[in-house]
Design a protein around this motif. Structure first.
Motif, short mmCIF file in Angstrom:
data_model
loop_
_atom_site.label_atom_id
_atom_site.label_comp_id
_atom_site.label_asym_id
_atom_site.label_seq_id
_atom_site.Cartn_x
_atom_site.Cartn_y
_atom_site.Cartn_z
N VAL A 151 -1.24 -26.84 -11.33
CA VAL A 151 -2.49 -27.56 -11.04
C VAL A 151 -3.26 -26.79 -9.98
CG1 VAL A 151 -3.51 -29.71 -10.18
CG2 VAL A 151 -1.41 -29.79 -11.55
N VAL A 152 -4.56 -26.63 -10.20
CA VAL A 152 -5.46 -26.10 -9.18
C VAL A 152 -6.35 -27.27 -8.77
CG1 VAL A 152 -7.34 -24.49 -8.68
CG2 VAL A 152 -5.41 -23.76 -10.11
N SER A 153 -6.39 -27.56 -7.47
CA SER A 153 -7.10 -28.78 -7.07
C SER A 153 -7.69 -28.68 -5.68
CB SER A 153 -6.14 -29.98 -7.12
OG SER A 153 -5.13 -29.86 -6.13
N SER A 154 -8.59 -29.61 -5.41
CA SER A 154 -9.12 -29.86 -4.08
C SER A 154 -9.76 -31.25 -4.12
CB SER A 154 -10.15 -28.81 -3.66
OG SER A 154 -10.50 -28.99 -2.29
N THR A 155 -10.20 -31.73 -3.00
CA THR A 155 -10.84 -33.05 -2.99
C THR A 155 -12.11 -33.02 -3.84
OG1 THR A 155 -10.02 -33.35 -0.73
CG2 THR A 155 -11.69 -34.91 -1.51
N PHE A 156 -12.95 -31.99 -3.63
CA PHE A 156 -14.21 -31.88 -4.36
C PHE A 156 -14.29 -30.57 -5.15
CE2 PHE A 156 -15.89 -34.63 -0.79
CZ PHE A 156 -16.12 -35.75 -1.58
N ALA A 157 -15.02 -30.61 -6.25
CA ALA A 157 -15.22 -29.42 -7.09
C ALA A 157 -15.85 -28.28 -6.29
CB ALA A 157 -16.10 -29.77 -8.29
N HIS A 158 -16.73 -28.62 -5.36
CA HIS A 158 -17.39 -27.60 -4.55
C HIS A 158 -16.37 -26.70 -3.87
CE1 HIS A 158 -18.66 -26.21 -0.50
NE2 HIS A 158 -19.76 -25.86 -1.13
N SER A 159 -15.30 -27.29 -3.35
CA SER A 159 -14.30 -26.53 -2.61
C SER A 159 -13.56 -25.55 -3.53
CB SER A 159 -13.30 -27.49 -1.95
OG SER A 159 -12.35 -26.77 -1.20
N ILE A 160 -13.31 -25.95 -4.77
CA ILE A 160 -12.64 -25.06 -5.72
C ILE A 160 -13.54 -23.88 -6.06
CG2 ILE A 160 -11.49 -24.90 -7.96
CD1 ILE A 160 -11.05 -27.93 -7.84
N VAL A 161 -14.81 -24.17 -6.34
CA VAL A 161 -15.76 -23.10 -6.65
C VAL A 161 -15.91 -22.16 -5.46
CG1 VAL A 161 -18.20 -22.61 -7.12
CG2 VAL A 161 -17.02 -24.42 -8.39
N HIS A 162 -16.03 -22.74 -4.28
CA HIS A 162 -16.16 -21.93 -3.06
C HIS A 162 -14.94 -21.02 -2.88
CE1 HIS A 162 -17.18 -20.87 1.07
NE2 HIS A 162 -15.95 -21.19 1.42
N SER A 163 -13.77 -21.54 -3.19
CA SER A 163 -12.53 -20.78 -3.03
C SER A 163 -12.50 -19.56 -3.95
CB SER A 163 -11.32 -21.67 -3.29
OG SER A 163 -11.28 -22.75 -2.39
N PHE A 164 -12.91 -19.75 -5.19
CA PHE A 164 -12.87 -18.63 -6.12
C PHE A 164 -14.04 -17.67 -5.97
CE2 PHE A 164 -9.78 -21.49 -8.16
CZ PHE A 164 -8.71 -20.59 -8.19
N ARG A 165 -15.15 -18.15 -5.43
CA ARG A 165 -16.21 -17.21 -5.03
C ARG A 165 -15.67 -16.30 -3.93
NH1 ARG A 165 -21.32 -18.27 -7.06
NH2 ARG A 165 -21.81 -20.43 -7.60
N THR A 166 -14.90 -16.89 -3.01
CA THR A 166 -14.28 -16.10 -1.94
C THR A 166 -13.27 -15.12 -2.53
OG1 THR A 166 -14.54 -17.93 -0.37
CG2 THR A 166 -12.93 -16.23 0.20
N PHE A 167 -12.49 -15.57 -3.52
CA PHE A 167 -11.51 -14.69 -4.17
C PHE A 167 -12.19 -13.43 -4.71
CE2 PHE A 167 -9.11 -13.13 -7.81
CZ PHE A 167 -7.81 -13.12 -7.32
#
Length: 581
Positions: A215-231
């Motif tokens: 599972v890939v997760s966070s409280t909000f979708a924004h945080s997941i997108v932000h994380s992979f933009r950082t990746f």
């Protein structure tokens, strides 16, 4: 011996409870009042022993907003020696709202029952999700969560975000283990003091345990997108860390370095495999399943203000299903997503009748022309089981943590019933609205306008990274200002086309009439420098917010001067609409 999680039993209990929603709602209200009737706030509205029926309760206790309860919250924060809002279960902490809606963070009473409620919601949600998308034992979750800063009030109570209160609880880790989604990152990373470093380590832990991530997760979708933009920007450095077994010098927090040293070992083969997979991706499409091949789904709140991030999230997800999280707020939880097979755009939430007492204010009430607030007819407010399918309402909650007939400010639509309890679709925040005079455009209206205009960028392989808005009432006449951060250079002609499309896409009758008559000035589109929304995120984190609870403010008011200053000082290009010339 810890009790083994039984998903089917949880679902059976859920079904039984939702079949008897009306009785359970009355029982829940009586429980709340019986436990707390001696609190100062409730005694103010009459002397009673907690045996009020719903009709008497709603006639004695008024509807309130946070402004109304602020004096009581302050008394608790200052260490009042008498029960102010609750008696049965004392207020042990405060939950801080994100502050992105009004630019000011709200202090909300928090106690152990809210933690128990959160675990109840997590388990019910997982039971339905796991029936549709079963996880294998022994897996892990790449969970982009962060324990934010907390501080102590004058009265000795901790104040932190609701997420931080939950993550710090012993029940949280036990529950995540029980529902087969333990975080792959150590606590030192989750509760690290510097979120950029924690994010980097989350990504590194995910890569180390890539075969185990389900599972890939966070409280909000924004945080997941932000994380992979950082990746996208640090993947080579991450590979270097794995190849050498030496953590990047960017990680300076001693406790985080010590914790990561126990996990990170030299693995050139893994580093080469990840490196080659990244090189093989086209514009990072399908990044998640390529790097984390056993991912069953991606989980987080994806409705409301998170909807604009779905397109990018799907890009990273490839074919991995997106699962929208449940419906809650800093004030408490409301409902569970029991249909995980549906896409986020169709997500509804079944209200749990035992976690609070719920009422609903029908939309379309008379607006006070002076304050702009809704004047509510008392008899129009309805209970949980009396709402009508197809109608929109504002949610009112009475909680076990000292909120009584509290207006959440959320607008929801009743799409149907699950047994005898309603299914709610989140529409928008009531007070997030663009308005100059008679026009009324909501957060959803703004989102639809941006989506329409953003399609014009695709031919140039450009995309809107994020957006917000502001109503400029200083200019005469007042007008809408839309701020875009774009991932590349936009030509003047294309910018003008987008600006006109935005203006034309606001179809509210009051707006169209006002634009046509020049009572509202031309819409202004301002393009921001790259990284502006990261600066806004950093600003909120410095104020004590956490990344996984961050929501980009969709309408920045004049009162939110700090964010407005960041926006206005990072404009690189702008134009005015000629759509109504």
């Amino acid at each position: 011996m810890e009790k083994v999680f039984n998903g089917e039993q949880v679902i059976q209990e859920f079904e039984a409870m939702t079949r008897d929603a009306k009785r359970i709602q009355i029982k829940t209200l009586n429980k709340i009042l019986k436990d707390n009737w001696e609190a100062e706030y409730l005694r103010k509205w009459g002397t009673f022993d907690g045996t009020m029926d719903p009709k008497t309760y709603s006639s004695c206790v008024p509807l309130v907003t946070h402004k109304d309860i602020e004096p009581y919250v302050q008394k608790i924060a200052d260490g009042a020696s008498f029960p102010v809002l609750t008696v049965g279960t004392p207020i042990t902490a405060f939950a801080l709202s994100s502050g992105t809606t009004q630019g000011k963070r709200k202090y909300l009473p928090y106690n152990d029952i809210l933690t128990e409620t959160a675990m109840h919601v997590f388990q019910a949600s997982f039971a339905f999700r796991n029936r549709e998308f079963p996880l294998e034992n022994g897996g892990k979750a790449l969970n982009f969560i962060y324990g934010g800063k907390h501080f102590t009030t004058k009265g000795g109570l901790l104040a932190a975000t609701a997420c931080t209160n939950i993550f710090h609880s012993k029940q949280f880790k036990k529950t995540m283990k029980a529902i087969q989604t333990p975080a792959c990152s150590p606590d030192e990373v989750i509760f690290g003091p510097e979120f950029h470093q924690s994010l980097y380590c989350h990504l590194l832990c995910g890569l180390i345990f890539r075969e185990e991530i389900q599972v890939v997760s966070s409280t909000f979708a924004h945080s997941i997108v932000h994380s992979f933009r950082t990746f996208e920007t640090v993947w080579e450095e991450l590979c270097s860390d794995i190849r050498t077994g030496v953590l990047s010098a960017r990680i300076t927090v001693p406790s985080v370095r010590t914790a990561m040293a126990k996990i990170l070992k030299p693995d050139p083969e893994l580093a080469d495999e990840i490196h080659n997979k990244c090189l093989g991706l086209t514009n990072w499409y399908g990044l998640i399943p390529e790097i984390f091949p056993n991912t069953k789904y991606i989980y987080g709140i994806m409705t409301g203000s998170m909807a604009p991030y779905l397109e990018k999230l799907r890009h990273y997800a490839g074919g991995v299903p997106l699962q929208s999280g449940d419906y809650g707020a800093s004030e408490g939880w409301i409902g569970v997503n029991v249909n995980p097979e549906l896409p986020p755009e169709m997500t509804t939430f079944v209200v749990l009748p035992n976690i609070g007492y719920f009422e609903f204010i029908p939309l379309g009430q008379i607006h006070d022309p002076d304050s702009g607030s809704v004047l509510v007819e008392p008899e129009s407010v309805v209970g949980l089981t009396d709402v009508k399918v197809g109608e929109e309402y504002e949610v009112v909650i009475t909680s076990f943590a000292g909120l009584y007939r509290y207006r959440l400010g959320d607008v929801v639509k009743v799409t149907g019933f699950h047994n005898s309890t309603p299914k709610l679709q989140f529409i928008c925040r009531r007070n997030v609205m663009l308005t100059v005079n008679v026009d009324k455009n909501t957060e959803k209206d703004l989102q639809l306008s941006v989506e329409a205009a953003a399609k014009l960028l695709t031919a140039e392989k450009l995309e809107v990274v994020d957006f917000t808005s502001h109503v400029d009432l200083v200019s005469e006449p007042g007008h809408y200002v839309i701020f875009w951060e774009v991932n590349g250079e936009v030509s003047n002609d294309l910018l003008k086309e987008c600006c006109n499309c935005l203006d034309k896409s606001f179809v509210d009758a009051g707006y169209v009439t006002s634009r046509t008559s020049k009572a509202i000035g031309p819409l202004e589109l301002r393009v921001l420098s790259r990284g502006t929304f990261q600066k806004i995120l950093d600003h909120y984190v410095q104020q004590g917010s956490v990344v996984n609870q961050h929501k980009t403010p969709r309408c920045v008011s004049a009162a939110n001067q700090s964010v407005l200053k960041i926006l206005c000082s990072n404009v690189v290009k702008s134009c005015l609409s000629t759509a109504f010339d």
